[in-house]
Design an enzyme around this catalytic site. Structure first.
Site, PDB file in Angstrom:
ATOM      1  N   GLN A 215      45.063  43.462  39.806  1.00 21.60           N
ATOM      2  CA  GLN A 215      43.966  43.386  40.770  1.00 21.60           C
ATOM      3  C   GLN A 215      42.870  42.462  40.234  1.00 21.60           C
ATOM      4  O   GLN A 215      41.984  42.070  40.985  1.00 21.60           O
ATOM      5  CB  GLN A 215      43.371  44.777  41.018  1.00 21.60           C
ATOM      6  CG  GLN A 215      44.299  45.736  41.732  1.00 21.60           C
ATOM      7  CD  GLN A 215      43.732  47.140  41.826  1.00 21.60           C
ATOM      8  OE1 GLN A 215      44.368  48.093  41.373  1.00 21.60           O
ATOM      9  NE2 GLN A 215      42.549  47.314  42.394  1.00 21.60           N
ATOM     10  N   GLU A 250      43.473  47.588  38.190  1.00 19.24           N
ATOM     11  CA  GLU A 250      42.175  46.912  38.061  1.00 19.24           C
ATOM     12  C   GLU A 250      41.980  46.527  36.595  1.00 19.24           C
ATOM     13  O   GLU A 250      41.570  45.424  36.285  1.00 19.24           O
ATOM     14  CB  GLU A 250      41.040  47.822  38.553  1.00 19.24           C
ATOM     15  CG  GLU A 250      39.685  47.118  38.514  1.00 19.24           C
ATOM     16  CD  GLU A 250      38.540  47.916  39.110  1.00 19.24           C
ATOM     17  OE1 GLU A 250      38.789  48.829  39.925  1.00 19.24           O
ATOM     18  OE2 GLU A 250      37.382  47.623  38.760  1.00 19.24           O
ATOM     19  N   ARG A 328      29.847  56.299  39.489  1.00 17.04           N
ATOM     20  CA  ARG A 328      30.102  56.501  40.922  1.00 17.04           C
ATOM     21  C   ARG A 328      30.198  57.996  41.257  1.00 17.04           C
ATOM     22  O   ARG A 328      29.896  58.406  42.377  1.00 17.04           O
ATOM     23  CB  ARG A 328      31.341  55.731  41.397  1.00 17.04           C
ATOM     24  CG  ARG A 328      31.343  55.525  42.913  1.00 17.04           C
ATOM     25  CD  ARG A 328      32.536  54.703  43.387  1.00 17.04           C
ATOM     26  NE  ARG A 328      32.253  53.291  43.545  1.00 17.04           N
ATOM     27  CZ  ARG A 328      31.670  52.725  44.608  1.00 17.04           C
ATOM     28  NH1 ARG A 328      31.288  53.480  45.627  1.00 17.04           N
ATOM     29  NH2 ARG A 328      31.481  51.432  44.665  1.00 17.04           N
ATOM     30  N   GLU A 730      38.927  52.700  50.454  1.00 15.11           N
ATOM     31  CA  GLU A 730      38.827  53.953  49.721  1.00 15.11           C
ATOM     32  C   GLU A 730      38.280  55.147  50.515  1.00 15.11           C
ATOM     33  O   GLU A 730      38.778  56.272  50.341  1.00 15.11           O
ATOM     34  CB  GLU A 730      37.933  53.766  48.488  1.00 15.11           C
ATOM     35  CG  GLU A 730      38.503  52.826  47.456  1.00 15.11           C
ATOM     36  CD  GLU A 730      37.449  52.428  46.437  1.00 15.11           C
ATOM     37  OE1 GLU A 730      36.579  51.595  46.773  1.00 15.11           O
ATOM     38  OE2 GLU A 730      37.484  52.959  45.320  1.00 15.11           O
TER      39      GLU A 730
HETATM   40  N1  MTE Z   1      46.204  50.000  50.201  1.00 18.12           N
HETATM   41  C1  MTE Z   1      47.438  49.650  49.781  1.00 18.12           C
HETATM   42  N2  MTE Z   1      48.420  49.560  50.675  1.00 18.12           N
HETATM   43  N3  MTE Z   1      47.703  49.419  48.462  1.00 18.12           N
HETATM   44  C2  MTE Z   1      46.723  49.533  47.505  1.00 18.12           C
HETATM   45  O1  MTE Z   1      46.980  49.315  46.307  1.00 18.12           O
HETATM   46  N4  MTE Z   1      44.354  50.067  47.037  1.00 18.12           N
HETATM   47  C3  MTE Z   1      43.172  50.803  47.490  1.00 18.12           C
HETATM   48  C4  MTE Z   1      42.807  50.389  48.919  1.00 18.12           C
HETATM   49  N5  MTE Z   1      43.965  50.424  49.771  1.00 18.12           N
HETATM   50  C5  MTE Z   1      45.399  49.907  47.923  1.00 18.12           C
HETATM   51  C6  MTE Z   1      45.192  50.111  49.313  1.00 18.12           C
HETATM   52  C7  MTE Z   1      42.002  50.620  46.655  1.00 18.12           C
HETATM   53  S1  MTE Z   1      41.844  51.573  45.288  1.00 18.12           S
HETATM   54  C8  MTE Z   1      41.021  49.735  46.962  1.00 18.12           C
HETATM   55  S2  MTE Z   1      39.631  49.583  46.031  1.00 18.12           S
HETATM   56  C9  MTE Z   1      41.136  48.861  48.134  1.00 18.12           C
HETATM   57  O2  MTE Z   1      42.318  49.060  48.865  1.00 18.12           O
HETATM   58  C10 MTE Z   1      41.085  47.408  47.644  1.00 18.12           C
HETATM   59  O3  MTE Z   1      41.231  46.510  48.683  1.00 18.12           O
HETATM   60  P1  MTE Z   1      40.031  46.122  49.673  1.00 18.12           P
HETATM   61  O4  MTE Z   1      38.853  45.865  48.797  1.00 18.12           O
HETATM   62  O5  MTE Z   1      40.538  44.939  50.352  1.00 18.12           O
HETATM   63  O6  MTE Z   1      39.815  47.300  50.567  1.00 18.12           O
HETATM   64  N1  HPA Z   2      34.372  50.291  42.211  1.00 11.61           N
HETATM   65  C1  HPA Z   2      35.586  49.877  41.846  1.00 11.61           C
HETATM   66  N2  HPA Z   2      35.812  49.176  40.775  1.00 11.61           N
HETATM   67  C2  HPA Z   2      34.782  48.883  39.999  1.00 11.61           C
HETATM   68  C3  HPA Z   2      33.486  49.297  40.309  1.00 11.61           C
HETATM   69  C4  HPA Z   2      33.276  50.036  41.494  1.00 11.61           C
HETATM   70  O1  HPA Z   2      32.162  50.433  41.836  1.00 11.61           O
HETATM   71  N3  HPA Z   2      32.684  48.868  39.341  1.00 11.61           N
HETATM   72  C5  HPA Z   2      33.486  48.224  38.467  1.00 11.61           C
HETATM   73  N4  HPA Z   2      34.739  48.230  38.851  1.00 11.61           N
HETATM   74 MO1  MOS Z   3      39.954  50.597  43.873  1.00 10.50          MO
HETATM   75  S1  MOS Z   3      39.888  52.309  42.738  1.00 10.50           S
HETATM   76  O1  MOS Z   3      38.261  50.203  43.538  1.00 10.50           O
HETATM   77  O2  MOS Z   3      40.862  49.557  42.905  1.00 10.50           O
END
Ligand code: MTE
Ligand code: HPA
Ligand code: MOS
Length: 774
Positions: A215, A250, A328, A730
């Site tokens: 990520q 991440e 958080r 999330e």
């Molecule tokens: N959805 C799918 N299909 N696969 C993933 O790995 N990760 C989740 C969410 N949805 C994830 C997912 C997490 S932890 C986050 S932070 C967000 O997607 C990241 O993507 P976005 O910032 O585009 O929402």
């Molecule tokens: N969310 C997810 N990932 C992160 C953050 C957060 O607030 N800060 C640093 N990494």
């Molecule tokens: Mo999502 S736990 O911020 O990769």
């Protein structure tokens, strides 16, 4: 024939998007996914002579390495070399926030599964055989597996953090009701379908290209450079997509990429390293288990006057992202409620487990579980429904969060009231009451679960992104951003933005791989902010190009620039379609030597946070919603089903309804899994017992709720969100917390003597014990 037909159906649908963003669009990857054509790390075309790596890891959770004998492994035919910390040319250090994590153990091991060496061989099979030939002798040291044990021994990652608002101490004395208690929420395994892995290949002049399932391409790049002792420009990281990350990639995609690169550096040959499922489960961290205590004070009309909580976070053996996750937890400790007097404290406890890490919600869910537990406990003691307490404490416009941000455009009550009326809560409750009166061996339970989740990286400096947009001379477009596609559909959203701004069909646009040489110094795709940050940058870059193209068009058509619009692949003047097409316009722009590439940078405005005061305005906005969850418990067996989950969710103005619905459904299933069935187990020696899918149960098609309905709340969206379409990744996971309390209510309906328990997950085993507890 058939194939062609479905393709043209799709093209037709996709074309509509350039006309109106309100059209729902399918995830662009769905076609290659179902055909098995989507590319992952394991699909990279490997070079002839590529070596394969397997990690040798600690068979003890804590101890001093007395002796390791690699001789038999080294002698095995096909083994090329075994790398240890001694082979690290730069720093043997991969810690991101705190430099407390070696890539390879040196003298001491800190967790079961800690990498000690990388065996590189002609095949993975040989490397695995070699691993079994390594002899290691470790002198045991005491093992800490729980946060409480760590606290008792003073074993911490960093200093505790604490937020406070109002004067909670004085207020507790004035409260009509005061309750205290303890809660536990367990960890959670990410179980991304694609396990951790990377492929490193040597290019010219000491340059290494890494294909990684990460990520955070920039963290992989910078930490590889640190470990190899080379400049960042020597390392290129490329990501096509992930087979899921959920936060688990991440930070924790990095070590494997670094190891592959290290071997590549020494051997000047490509190296592939992919963890098999067992290795991945054993070596990687999970969601943090939390042991928490709370004290809640209420007035006679059920207003929460004061709330105090202490969160013990089981951080594992190194910091990883724990400090940010802990923070958080504090941000979300009061969930959707306004509490005028709050004091919360989080302690990151160092234990001998694999370093726990980001997982969808990033510490927020753990914080919310505690206040929901406190409310459930208070309700049960006072003799009212939890709903009665939840309802009178919902966040209102201009309320202050404990971290100082003033709540604006709040949808907490709106989603709550809408959920109650749209889904007819009176009838739902009446049906459950009737059912419970007429049934002894099955009982139903219902709960409402409101959520409030802040959008932005809590660390303000991380909230930025860039986009690089090329228009090629035939009018097709290529877009690079820092966004990593992991199934959440961010590439589709980027494409929609470009298609909308240029007003060209989607098949003219390509979203390129995420690559550190095209977009540098990026934040990870995380915090649900990927589409907002990268989407805003893409929007800016596309808008600049359009402005430039309008000047070209005004010169060709000899009209004022302000009368020009790009629409449906044509130039329009004062709303009338001209002869000039998009493709012709691009050709002329080329002849006129106009730049057809743009790079834009976006940094979220307004946000700030002062850690010395623990006050500020860290979030661009909040996402709200309310779920109503119903369950039926089989009171003979302790098993249960979730009959329905009915949600009113705040998408803002969703730009991609199909994708966003998918995110809500997926997150909900993951939240319910965490709260009710997924049970991580380590023994006292720190060995992972739930190390396979036979011992770690995740939701399957039979255990997800039968009936999931999601209604968008009507709002005008939020300008801080991309095209007013709020982040969605999330927040909906936290609806799953309601499942825990629905089960409590069903148990109580069967066994009025049941003393509510706040120890998640609520597995069938625990339900059964609850049903028959005295
Ligand atoms: N959805 C799918 N299909 N696969 C993933 O790995 N990760 C989740 C969410 N949805 C994830 C997912 C997490 S932890 C986050 S932070 C967000 O997607 C990241 O993507 P976005 O910032 O585009 O929402
Ligand atoms: N969310 C997810 N990932 C992160 C953050 C957060 O607030 N800060 C640093 N990494
Ligand atoms: Mo999502 S736990 O911020 O990769």
């Amino acid at each position: 024939m058939h194939k062609n037909k479905s393709n043209s159906d799709l093209d037709f649908k996709l074309n509509e998007v350039s006309i109106s963003l309100k059209q729902s669009i399918k995830n662009l990857d769905s076609h290659t996914h179902v055909r098995g054509e989507s590319l992952y790390v394991d699909d990279v075309n490997i070079r002839q002579g590529t070596f394969h790596g397997v990690v040798f890891d600690s068979p003890k959770a804590h101890g001093i390495i007395k002796h390791i004998d690699y001789s038999k492994a080294r002698a095995l035919e096909g083994v090329e070399r075994i790398f240890t910390y001694k082979d690290v040319p730069g720093k043997n250090q991969i810690g991101g926030i705190i430099p407390d994590e070696p890539l390879f153990a040196e003298n001491e091991v800190h967790f079961w599964g800690m990498p000690i060496a990388l065996i590189v061989a002609e095949s993975e099979f040989i490397a695995r055989q070699a691993r079994a030939l390594i002899d290691i002798n470790i002198e045991d040291l005491p093992v800490i597996t729980t946060a409480k044990q760590a606290k008792a021994k003073g074993s911490f990652i960093n200093a505790p953090r604490s937020f406070s608002l109002g004067d909670f101490k004085k207020v507790f004395n004035d409260c009509k009701y005061v309750f205290e208690g303890e809660t536990f929420s367990n960890g959670q395994e990410h179980l991304y379908i694609e396990s951790q892995g990377a492929y490193a290949e040597p290019l010219e002049n000491g340059t290494i290209k890494i294909t990684s399932s990460t990520q955070g391409p920039t963290s992989v790049q910078s930490i590889t450079a640190r470990v190899l002792g080379v400049a960042m420009h020597k390392i290129e990281v490329d990501v096509t997509r992930l087979g899921g990350g959920f936060g688990g990639k991440e930070d924790q995609a990095t070590p494997w990429a670094v190891m592959a690169a290290l071997a590549c550096y020494h051997l000047n040959q490509s190296v592939k390293l992919i963890l098999n499922r067992h290795d991945d489960l054993r070596m990687t961290g999970k969601r943090h288990p939390y042991e928490s205590t709370y004290k809640i004070g209420l007035s006679k009309d059920l207003k929460i006057m004061a709330y105090e909580a202490e969160f013990l976070q089981n951080s594992g053996a190194a910091a990883d992202l724990s400090p940010a996750i802990a923070e958080r937890t504090l941000f979300h400790s009061t969930n959707s409620y306004f509490v005028p007097n709050v004091t919360t404290k989080v302690i990151s406890c160092k234990t001998n487990l694999p370093p726990n890490t980001a997982f969808r919600g990033f510490g927020g869910p753990q914080g919310m579980f505690v206040i929901e537990s406190a409310i459930a406990k208070a309700a049960s003691e006072i003799g009212v429904s939890a709903r009665a307490i939840q309802e009178v404490n919902l966040l209102d416009e201009n309320d202050t969060f404990s971290y100082g941000q003033i709540a604006k455009k709040v949808e907490a009550k709106n989603t709550w009231d809408s959920a109650k009326s749209i889904f007819d809560i009176e009838t739902l409750e009446k049906d459950i009451e009737d059912f419970n009166k007429n049934n002894n061996s099955f009982k139903k339970g219902l709960t409402l679960m409101p959520i409030t989740f802040g959008i932005s990286f809590t660390n303000t400096p991380m909230n930025h992104a860039r986009a690089l947009v090329h228009i090629y001379l035939d009018g097709s477009v290529g877009i690079s951003t820092a966004a990593v596609e992991m199934g959440q559909g961010v590439n589709t959203k980027m494409m929609q933005i470009a298609a909308d701004v240029f007003s060209i069909p989607i098949d003219k646009i390509k979203i390129e791989t995420t690559n550190t040489t095209r977009v540098a110094n990026t934040s990870p795709s995380a915090a649900s902010s990927t589409a907002d940050l990268n989407g805003k940058a893409t929007l800016m870059a596309c808008n600049s190009l359009v402005e430039r193209l309008k000047i070209v068009a005004s010169e060709i058509l000899k009209v004022s620039k302000d009368t020009i619009e790009l629409k449906n692949e044509s130039v329009y003047v004062k709303g009338e379609k001209s002869e000039l097409t998009w493709t012709a316009l691009i050709s002329v722009a080329m002849l006129k030597r106009v730049a057809l590439t743009e790079n834009a940078h976006y940094a979220t405005p307004e946000i700030h946070f002062d850690k010395t005061k623990e006050k500020g305005h860290p979030f661009a906005y909040h996402v709200y919603g309310t779920a109503i969850i119903t369950t039926t418990v089989d009171c003979t067996r302790g098993t249960y089903e979730f009959d329905s989950v009915k949600i009113v969710h705040d998408y803002g103005k969703s730009m991609s309804e199909g994708i966003d619905l998918g995110q809500v459904e997926g997150a909900l299933a993951q939240g319910i899994g965490w709260m009710t069935m997924e049970e991580i187990a380590y023994n006292d020696e720190g060995r992972l017992l739930s190390n396979a899918l036979s011992t770690y149960k995740i939701p399957d098609i039979f255990s997800v709720p039968k009936d999931v309905e999601v209604i968008p709340v009507e709002t005008d969206g939020n300008d801080m969100a991309i095209l007013k379409s709020k982040a969605v990744g999330e927040p909906p996971l936290m609806y799953g917390i309601g499942a825990y309390f629905a089960l409590q209510n069903a148990i109580k309906a069967f066994n009025p003597k049941y003393d509510l328990k706040f120890h998640a997950p609520m597995t069938p085993e625990k339900v059964l014990m609850g049903l028959y507890s005295k």
